[in-house]
Scaffold this motif. Structure first.
Motif, PDB file in Angstrom:
ATOM      1  N   TYR A   1      37.993  62.487  15.589  1.00 29.29           N
ATOM      2  CA  TYR A   1      37.586  61.285  14.865  1.00 29.29           C
ATOM      3  C   TYR A   1      37.091  61.733  13.497  1.00 29.29           C
ATOM      4  O   TYR A   1      36.449  62.776  13.371  1.00 29.29           O
TER       5      TYR A   1
ATOM      6  N   ARG B   1      31.932  58.210  12.986  1.00 24.56           N
ATOM      7  CA  ARG B   1      31.507  57.474  14.187  1.00 24.56           C
ATOM      8  C   ARG B   1      31.529  55.958  13.987  1.00 24.56           C
ATOM      9  O   ARG B   1      30.888  55.223  14.718  1.00 24.56           O
TER      10      ARG B   1
ATOM     11  N   TYR C   1      34.344  55.795  22.387  1.00 22.63           N
ATOM     12  CA  TYR C   1      34.383  56.857  21.375  1.00 22.63           C
ATOM     13  C   TYR C   1      34.179  58.180  22.091  1.00 22.63           C
ATOM     14  O   TYR C   1      33.075  58.471  22.554  1.00 22.63           O
TER      15      TYR C   1
ATOM     16  N   LEU D   1      29.130  53.443  22.274  1.00 23.05           N
ATOM     17  CA  LEU D   1      28.254  53.528  21.106  1.00 23.05           C
ATOM     18  C   LEU D   1      27.619  52.159  20.816  1.00 23.05           C
ATOM     19  O   LEU D   1      28.067  51.146  21.351  1.00 23.05           O
TER      20      LEU D   1
END
Length: 187
Positions: A115, A118, A161, A166
């Motif tokens: 990724y 975030r 994630y 998250l």
């Protein structure tokens, strides 16, 4: 200068290139269709022939990291490119703007997933009218579920994630006023 949303459009064009046969073949081998899903290809060359100001901008976004690799002259800087020669999936904010990338570097001995940051959700924030929400461990799982066409108009999918829920997931779920069911799919 291009932001993540604008640059992603060039990745979507890149996957359609006649030179992108390997990423197209890889997607076919795993049952995903880039003409049906938002999937891009990062050849790693988006910064080539750009002014230093643009390269600095990409570096500030986390897309480029200066490298110690040898270059032709002392006036040039080598860079490590985020998701180089990889498939790129967009993560969206609430306004449906690309704010993050998930990259699958499929050409390595062991394919790797990364990724950029975030932020955002894949494939997007669920529609306010969602009644049934599927939560899956990875972006690839979410893409496969989308590709299957199994979801009806009041169903949505969210990828965790890196397997984690998250705060943006929690807020998106809490905002679903018509939600009746959450189905968590584990591997």
């Amino acid at each position: 200068m291009k932001d993540l949303n604008d640059l992603y459009k060039s990745f979507e064009i890149g996957i359609r290139s006649t030179k992108a046969t390997k990423p197209q073949e890889y997607l076919k081998s795993i049952g995903l269709d880039y003409t049906d899903l938002r999937i891009g290809f990062n050849s790693g060359q988006f910064h080539h022939r750009e002014k230093q100001e643009v390269k600095d901008h990409y570096q500030s976004l986390g897309l480029l990291t200066p490298s110690d690799a040898a270059v032709r002259t002392d006036e040039m800087t080598a860079y490590t490119v985020f998701g180089r020669y990889g498939l790129v999936f967009p993560l969206m904010n609430r306004e449906n703007v690309v704010v993050n990338y998930f990259a699958l570097r499929f050409e390595l001995a062991t394919p790797t997933e990364h990724y950029l940051n975030r932020l955002g959700l894949y494939p997007s924030y669920p529609n306010q009218n969602t009644k049934r929400l599927f939560i899956v461990p990875t972006v690839m799982d979410a893409a496969s579920l989308l590709q299957s066409k199994a979801l009806d108009h009041r169903e949505a999918v969210l990828a965790l994630y890196d397997g984690k829920l998250l705060p943006q997931h929690e807020k998106a779920i809490a905002a679903l006023s018509d939600l009746e069911e959450i189905i968590i799919i584990k591997r």
